[in-house]
Design a protein around this motif. Sequence first.
Motif, PDB file in Angstrom:
ATOM      1  N   ARG A  40       0.892  -1.171   0.000  1.00  0.00           N
ATOM      2  CA  ARG A  40       0.000   0.000   0.000  1.00  0.00           C
ATOM      3  C   ARG A  40       0.920   1.208   0.000  1.00  0.00           C
ATOM      4  NH1 ARG A  40      -3.023   3.246  -1.260  1.00  0.00           N
ATOM      5  NH2 ARG A  40      -4.696   4.193  -0.059  1.00  0.00           N
ATOM      6  N   GLY A  41       0.896   1.983  -1.103  1.00  0.00           N
ATOM      7  CA  GLY A  41       1.857   3.075  -1.227  1.00  0.00           C
ATOM      8  C   GLY A  41       3.264   2.478  -1.169  1.00  0.00           C
ATOM      9  N   LYS A  42       4.074   3.021  -0.280  1.00  0.00           N
ATOM     10  CA  LYS A  42       5.422   2.493  -0.156  1.00  0.00           C
ATOM     11  C   LYS A  42       5.572   1.568   1.055  1.00  0.00           C
ATOM     12  CE  LYS A  42       7.804   6.424  -0.749  1.00  0.00           C
ATOM     13  NZ  LYS A  42       8.992   7.225  -1.143  1.00  0.00           N
TER      14      LYS A  42
ATOM     15  N   ASP B  44      19.268  -1.250   6.488  1.00  0.00           N
ATOM     16  CA  ASP B  44      18.888   0.160   6.375  1.00  0.00           C
ATOM     17  C   ASP B  44      19.920   1.057   7.054  1.00  0.00           C
ATOM     18  OD1 ASP B  44      17.663   2.570   6.107  1.00  0.00           O
ATOM     19  OD2 ASP B  44      15.841   2.049   7.204  1.00  0.00           O
ATOM     20  N   PRO B  45      20.958   1.451   6.299  1.00  0.00           N
ATOM     21  CA  PRO B  45      22.045   2.243   6.897  1.00  0.00           C
ATOM     22  C   PRO B  45      21.563   3.522   7.571  1.00  0.00           C
ATOM     23  CG  PRO B  45      22.663   1.505   4.697  1.00  0.00           C
ATOM     24  CD  PRO B  45      21.214   1.128   4.902  1.00  0.00           C
ATOM     25  N   ARG B  46      20.566   4.206   6.975  1.00  0.00           N
ATOM     26  CA  ARG B  46      20.157   5.497   7.540  1.00  0.00           C
ATOM     27  C   ARG B  46      19.030   5.384   8.563  1.00  0.00           C
ATOM     28  NH1 ARG B  46      19.834   9.919   2.973  1.00  0.00           N
ATOM     29  NH2 ARG B  46      19.611  11.190   4.832  1.00  0.00           N
ATOM     30  N   ARG B  47      18.447   4.213   8.662  1.00  0.00           N
ATOM     31  CA  ARG B  47      17.430   3.899   9.680  1.00  0.00           C
ATOM     32  C   ARG B  47      16.205   4.815   9.665  1.00  0.00           C
ATOM     33  NH1 ARG B  47      19.178   3.914  14.977  1.00  0.00           N
ATOM     34  NH2 ARG B  47      21.227   4.788  14.602  1.00  0.00           N
ATOM     35  N   PHE B  48      15.781   5.247   8.468  1.00  0.00           N
ATOM     36  CA  PHE B  48      14.504   5.946   8.342  1.00  0.00           C
ATOM     37  C   PHE B  48      13.390   4.950   8.031  1.00  0.00           C
ATOM     38  CE2 PHE B  48      17.270   9.624   7.601  1.00  0.00           C
ATOM     39  CZ  PHE B  48      16.661  10.554   8.423  1.00  0.00           C
ATOM     40  N   GLY B  49      13.772   3.707   7.822  1.00  0.00           N
ATOM     41  CA  GLY B  49      12.789   2.662   7.568  1.00  0.00           C
ATOM     42  C   GLY B  49      12.168   2.188   8.876  1.00  0.00           C
ATOM     43  N   ALA B  50      11.241   1.255   8.780  1.00  0.00           N
ATOM     44  CA  ALA B  50      10.594   0.755   9.990  1.00  0.00           C
ATOM     45  C   ALA B  50       9.893  -0.567   9.730  1.00  0.00           C
ATOM     46  CB  ALA B  50       9.576   1.764  10.506  1.00  0.00           C
ATOM     47  N   VAL B  51       9.708  -1.324  10.798  1.00  0.00           N
ATOM     48  CA  VAL B  51       8.832  -2.495  10.785  1.00  0.00           C
ATOM     49  C   VAL B  51       7.918  -2.334  11.993  1.00  0.00           C
ATOM     50  CG1 VAL B  51       8.668  -5.003  10.790  1.00  0.00           C
ATOM     51  CG2 VAL B  51      10.711  -3.906   9.847  1.00  0.00           C
TER      52      VAL B  51
ATOM     53  N   SER C 234      -2.489  -5.049  14.706  1.00  0.00           N
ATOM     54  CA  SER C 234      -3.396  -6.189  14.842  1.00  0.00           C
ATOM     55  C   SER C 234      -4.227  -6.374  13.571  1.00  0.00           C
ATOM     56  CB  SER C 234      -4.308  -5.994  16.053  1.00  0.00           C
ATOM     57  OG  SER C 234      -5.043  -4.797  15.887  1.00  0.00           O
ATOM     58  N   GLY C 235      -4.364  -5.304  12.784  1.00  0.00           N
ATOM     59  CA  GLY C 235      -5.093  -5.368  11.518  1.00  0.00           C
ATOM     60  C   GLY C 235      -5.023  -4.002  10.873  1.00  0.00           C
ATOM     61  N   GLU C 236      -5.614  -3.857   9.688  1.00  0.00           N
ATOM     62  CA  GLU C 236      -5.530  -2.560   9.011  1.00  0.00           C
ATOM     63  C   GLU C 236      -6.369  -1.491   9.697  1.00  0.00           C
ATOM     64  OE1 GLU C 236      -5.292  -2.118   4.581  1.00  0.00           O
ATOM     65  OE2 GLU C 236      -5.362  -4.299   4.697  1.00  0.00           O
ATOM     66  N   ASP C 237      -7.326  -1.920  10.537  1.00  0.00           N
ATOM     67  CA  ASP C 237      -8.133  -0.929  11.255  1.00  0.00           C
ATOM     68  C   ASP C 237      -7.531  -0.575  12.614  1.00  0.00           C
ATOM     69  OD1 ASP C 237      -8.589  -3.443  12.135  1.00  0.00           O
ATOM     70  OD2 ASP C 237     -10.787  -3.383  11.968  1.00  0.00           O
ATOM     71  N   ASP C 238      -6.423  -1.244  12.959  1.00  0.00           N
ATOM     72  CA  ASP C 238      -5.674  -0.891  14.168  1.00  0.00           C
ATOM     73  C   ASP C 238      -5.212   0.567  14.027  1.00  0.00           C
ATOM     74  OD1 ASP C 238      -3.457  -0.497  15.960  1.00  0.00           O
ATOM     75  OD2 ASP C 238      -3.154  -2.663  16.040  1.00  0.00           O
ATOM     76  N   PRO C 239      -5.376   1.386  15.090  1.00  0.00           N
ATOM     77  CA  PRO C 239      -4.944   2.793  15.004  1.00  0.00           C
ATOM     78  C   PRO C 239      -3.505   2.952  14.522  1.00  0.00           C
ATOM     79  CG  PRO C 239      -6.083   2.389  17.082  1.00  0.00           C
ATOM     80  CD  PRO C 239      -5.987   1.066  16.381  1.00  0.00           C
ATOM     81  N   VAL C 240      -2.652   2.011  14.887  1.00  0.00           N
ATOM     82  CA  VAL C 240      -1.249   2.070  14.459  1.00  0.00           C
ATOM     83  C   VAL C 240      -1.165   2.014  12.938  1.00  0.00           C
ATOM     84  CG1 VAL C 240       0.950   0.822  14.488  1.00  0.00           C
ATOM     85  CG2 VAL C 240      -0.399   1.027  16.580  1.00  0.00           C
TER      86      VAL C 240
ATOM     87  N   LYS D 227      -2.828   5.129  11.278  1.00  0.00           N
ATOM     88  CA  LYS D 227      -1.989   6.323  11.326  1.00  0.00           C
ATOM     89  C   LYS D 227      -1.020   6.352  10.135  1.00  0.00           C
ATOM     90  CE  LYS D 227       1.202   8.532  14.447  1.00  0.00           C
ATOM     91  NZ  LYS D 227       2.146   8.170  15.497  1.00  0.00           N
ATOM     92  N   LEU D 228      -0.502   5.176   9.763  1.00  0.00           N
ATOM     93  CA  LEU D 228       0.479   5.118   8.678  1.00  0.00           C
ATOM     94  C   LEU D 228      -0.173   5.061   7.298  1.00  0.00           C
ATOM     95  CD1 LEU D 228       3.037   2.595  10.244  1.00  0.00           C
ATOM     96  CD2 LEU D 228       3.083   5.089  10.292  1.00  0.00           C
TER      97      LEU D 228
END
Length: 271
Positions: A54-56, A105-112, A116-122, A125-126
């Motif tokens: 989804r996007g990037k 990820d040398p610059r550490r702007f990435g993330a994992v 809990s699901g796509e409707d999870d606020p987390v 937000k993204l």
Amino acid sequence: MPELPEVEVTRLSFSEGIRGATILAARLGLPLRWPLGIQPQQLQGQTVQAVRRRGKYLLIDLSDGLLLMHLGMSGSVIFADVLALAGKHDHFDLETSLGTLRLNDPRRFGAVVFASGEDDPVAHKLLGRLGVEPLGDDFDALIFYQSLQQRKAPIKQVLLAGDVVVGVGNIYASEALFLAGIRPTTRANRLSRPRVLRLHGAIRQVLVRAVEKGGSTLRDFSNAQGESGHFQLEAMVYAREGEACRQCGTAIKSIRQGQRSTFFCPLCQKP
Ligand SMILES: [Zn+2]
């Protein structure tokens, strides 16, 4: 930075290989842009159902929840049976029954990030503010025209903002505007319908072509099998300042727009 085509190429390079795998362990390196959100041990025993995009963001669907992975500025993913010991730039390993998925990820702007699901606020937000997928059926030319009518900013800035259409980053926005014959500084709401229709087609064409080419080789992009892409070799304007336009021979110009370099042909691209 990896743009939509590179993320899609990354996805295609490991999504089949990891499907159905059981997670044996997860290991974190140095902190990334956002925390994982759970203890890595909690991923153990889950199975990988699918890998979407989804996007990037890569969305790794698990039997219970999902992982959202972003490659940031400099991230790349490798998926292999056997990997060397994690190096200083390897910040996430997902060891599975079918191989290990590693984020370097040398610059550490990435993330994992776990959700809990796509409707999870987390997750919301993204992913919540993202515009339509340029390669999906929802990217409709007329709706695109109507959305641009509401925007007074230069068209290139509107494309980069990602809330009208997602994932058209600097390289591909520059290239699509060239194909459509549109000057990047033209205000979005000043574009006529035929010009927007042309831009709509050009965005799709540029992105599809880039995915087919394996993504851009800019910034050493390579897919999860370690193969690099070839898109940049055929760029019409991107990073070609002062070089002859491939269409008319005029020198390609470069300007700064919102702290990003923009490249265009002053003759082929009309205001
Ligand atoms: Zn030209």
